[in-house]
Design a protein around this motif. Structure first.
Motif, PDB file in Angstrom:
ATOM      1  N   GLN A  13      -7.138   5.944   7.569  1.00  0.00           N
ATOM      2  CA  GLN A  13      -6.606   7.180   6.975  1.00  0.00           C
ATOM      3  C   GLN A  13      -5.860   7.971   8.040  1.00  0.00           C
ATOM      4  O   GLN A  13      -6.130   7.816   9.239  1.00  0.00           O
ATOM      5  CB  GLN A  13      -7.762   8.039   6.442  1.00  0.00           C
ATOM      6  CG  GLN A  13      -8.468   7.422   5.256  1.00  0.00           C
ATOM      7  CD  GLN A  13      -9.637   8.264   4.746  1.00  0.00           C
ATOM      8  OE1 GLN A  13     -10.562   7.702   4.177  1.00  0.00           O
ATOM      9  NE2 GLN A  13      -9.616   9.587   4.960  1.00  0.00           N
ATOM     10  N   GLU A  14      -4.968   8.867   7.592  1.00  0.00           N
ATOM     11  CA  GLU A  14      -4.188   9.708   8.521  1.00  0.00           C
ATOM     12  C   GLU A  14      -5.118  10.549   9.389  1.00  0.00           C
ATOM     13  O   GLU A  14      -4.924  10.666  10.590  1.00  0.00           O
ATOM     14  CB  GLU A  14      -3.294  10.699   7.733  1.00  0.00           C
ATOM     15  CG  GLU A  14      -2.352  10.066   6.747  1.00  0.00           C
ATOM     16  CD  GLU A  14      -1.012   9.699   7.371  1.00  0.00           C
ATOM     17  OE1 GLU A  14      -0.916   9.702   8.608  1.00  0.00           O
ATOM     18  OE2 GLU A  14      -0.073   9.390   6.595  1.00  0.00           O
TER      19      GLU A  14
ATOM     20  N   GLN B 195      -7.982  10.365  10.791  1.00  0.00           N
ATOM     21  CA  GLN B 195      -9.104   9.591  11.309  1.00  0.00           C
ATOM     22  C   GLN B 195      -8.803   9.176  12.741  1.00  0.00           C
ATOM     23  O   GLN B 195      -7.672   8.791  13.051  1.00  0.00           O
ATOM     24  CB  GLN B 195      -9.157   8.328  10.452  1.00  0.00           C
ATOM     25  CG  GLN B 195     -10.417   7.606  10.297  1.00  0.00           C
ATOM     26  CD  GLN B 195     -10.095   6.371   9.429  1.00  0.00           C
ATOM     27  OE1 GLN B 195      -9.024   5.774   9.531  1.00  0.00           O
ATOM     28  NE2 GLN B 195     -11.023   6.011   8.591  1.00  0.00           N
TER      29      GLN B 195
ATOM     30  N   PHE C 148      -6.099   5.878  -3.852  1.00  0.00           N
ATOM     31  CA  PHE C 148      -5.532   5.667  -2.510  1.00  0.00           C
ATOM     32  C   PHE C 148      -5.325   4.173  -2.248  1.00  0.00           C
ATOM     33  O   PHE C 148      -6.266   3.392  -2.331  1.00  0.00           O
ATOM     34  CB  PHE C 148      -6.494   6.280  -1.486  1.00  0.00           C
ATOM     35  CG  PHE C 148      -6.117   6.032  -0.059  1.00  0.00           C
ATOM     36  CD1 PHE C 148      -4.884   6.474   0.440  1.00  0.00           C
ATOM     37  CD2 PHE C 148      -6.978   5.371   0.801  1.00  0.00           C
ATOM     38  CE1 PHE C 148      -4.533   6.257   1.764  1.00  0.00           C
ATOM     39  CE2 PHE C 148      -6.644   5.147   2.142  1.00  0.00           C
ATOM     40  CZ  PHE C 148      -5.418   5.589   2.616  1.00  0.00           C
TER      41      PHE C 148
ATOM     42  N   LEU D 113      -2.653   2.825   3.974  1.00  0.00           N
ATOM     43  CA  LEU D 113      -1.444   3.302   4.650  1.00  0.00           C
ATOM     44  C   LEU D 113      -0.431   2.187   4.872  1.00  0.00           C
ATOM     45  O   LEU D 113       0.635   2.413   5.439  1.00  0.00           O
ATOM     46  CB  LEU D 113      -1.801   3.958   5.996  1.00  0.00           C
ATOM     47  CG  LEU D 113      -2.708   5.193   5.929  1.00  0.00           C
ATOM     48  CD1 LEU D 113      -2.916   5.768   7.314  1.00  0.00           C
ATOM     49  CD2 LEU D 113      -2.132   6.253   4.999  1.00  0.00           C
TER      50      LEU D 113
ATOM     51  N   ALA E 111     -13.935  10.122   3.302  1.00  0.00           N
ATOM     52  CA  ALA E 111     -13.321   8.805   3.073  1.00  0.00           C
ATOM     53  C   ALA E 111     -12.627   8.774   1.716  1.00  0.00           C
ATOM     54  O   ALA E 111     -13.187   9.225   0.708  1.00  0.00           O
ATOM     55  CB  ALA E 111     -14.376   7.713   3.167  1.00  0.00           C
ATOM     56  N   LEU E 112     -11.405   8.248   1.692  1.00  0.00           N
ATOM     57  CA  LEU E 112     -10.616   8.208   0.450  1.00  0.00           C
ATOM     58  C   LEU E 112     -10.947   6.983  -0.399  1.00  0.00           C
ATOM     59  O   LEU E 112     -10.494   6.847  -1.525  1.00  0.00           O
ATOM     60  CB  LEU E 112      -9.126   8.217   0.784  1.00  0.00           C
ATOM     61  CG  LEU E 112      -8.615   9.487   1.481  1.00  0.00           C
ATOM     62  CD1 LEU E 112      -7.155   9.318   1.890  1.00  0.00           C
ATOM     63  CD2 LEU E 112      -8.764  10.692   0.555  1.00  0.00           C
TER      64      LEU E 112
END
Ligand code: PEP
Ligand code: MN
Length: 327
Positions: free
Chosen positions: A100-101, A103, A134, A137, A300-301
């Motif tokens: 994740q961004e 993190q 989600f 990425l 967390a996503l």
């Protein structure tokens, strides 16, 4: 192979099947067994011919006898990777479900290493049920995973969504085939030629046989470095996200010398079950575990409910090592 005919079949109805078998050089003896006609064949034809035989309306079922072992059954063995003998040394792969961004991935990999994990995992392309959830990425996550692996000294494991991404995964050490992709045959064929170890997850609705055939695709392409991973199957039970199939771990152990791993996180779906399932898997013969970890699970996503902290991870690794020692 034994061909069992339906019990109500008359002699004259057998003619087309008999000529089909002789046309393909399949030699058989016709016998009566418990009221049914059976053809005991001296050989077992390939799956395509078996499929055609099943297509005859007079055929009840085929019973394979003395199946020739698959390559991955007869040749599969433990193998060394980055100083770890997979299939012999207990190997825990830990890390977040997805990059994740927000993190610090390096910190997560270092924490996994201090807890005793031997490899670092994180997802870049997430296979989600809903297209609105989600999705990971993507490619930019791959660079961060590789960098975190280097800083922590842990080899990296990441799920590859399709063969067209092979080039983007060049800095990832072990390529994971996700449960949803276990029968993506073009991906399996490409991984047979990719030159990297593959962690092959069992599909939630796939049998152990189907998992072995999926593995055979990779083997038959010349890649014998495969880790098989039981990750829970779909059953009627709703108490856990999936049901960890402990019998499959024992069965795979008996069928192949390849490393057999378990993923208790996706089987459990909630963190309080992860420790017990990890230990059960190792007791059943698993050579390694893949566990989702996080230091801020609430953020967390994906799969936040099943992520454990690093202290719990260290406890699992301590106990799992003790069980492995007894075995
Ligand atoms: C994962 O390991 O992140 C994952 C998506 O698991 P599975 O393919 O077993 O669902
Ligand atoms: Mn996950």
């Amino acid at each position: 192979m034994i061909i069992v005919l339906r019990s109500d079949v008359s002699g004259t109805e057998e003619a087309p099947l008999v000529s089909f078998l002789s046309g393909r050089g399949i030699v058989f003896s016709r016998m009566l067994m418990e009221g049914c006609v059976v053809y005991v064949c001296t050989s077992c034809p390939g799956e395509d011919v078996c499929q055609m035989i099943r297509g005859f309306s007079i055929v009840e079922k085929l019973i394979p006898v003395d199946r020739k072992p698959l390559l991955c059954e007869s040749e599969g063995s433990s193998f060394e990777y980055a100083g770890i003998v997979l299939g012999r040394d207990l190997c825990v792969i830990a890390g977040p479900c997805a990059v994740q961004e927000d993190q610090d991935l390096d910190a997560l990999a270092l924490k996994a290493a201090s807890a005793g994990a031997r490899m670092f995992r994180a997802g870049a392309f997430k296979p989600r049920t809903s297209p609105y959830a989600f999705q990971g990425l993507g490619r930019q996550a791959l660079e961060r995973i590789a960098a975190a692996g280097k800083r922590s000294g842990l080899p990296t494991v990441c799920e590859i969504p399709s063969e067209s991404y092979l080039d983007s995964f060049r800095d990832i050490d072990i390529l994971q085939v996700g449960a949803h992709n276990m029968q993506n045959f073009e991906l399996l064929k490409a991984l047979g030629r990719c030159g990297k170890p593959v962690l092959l997850k069992r599909g939630a609705g796939s049998t152990v046989d189907e998992l072995m055939y999926a593995c055979e695709y990779i083997f038959s392409g010349g890649n014998e470095r495969v880790i098989l991973c039981e990750r829970g199957i779909r059953t009627f039970e709703t108490v856990s996200r999936n049901t960890l199939d402990v019998s499959a771990i024992a069965a795979l152990r008996a069928r192949t010398g390849l490393p057999v791993f378990a993923d208790p996180s996706h089987a459990a779906g909630e963190r309080r079950l992860v420790s017990a399932l990890s230990l059960a898997a190792v007791a059943a013969g698993a050579d390694g575990l893949m566990i989702e970890t996080s230091d801020r699970a609430e953020k967390a996503l994906s799969d936040s409910a099943q992520a454990i902290d690093h202290e719990t991870l260290a406890g699992i690794i301590r106990k799992a090592s003790a069980i492995r020692e007894i075995l």
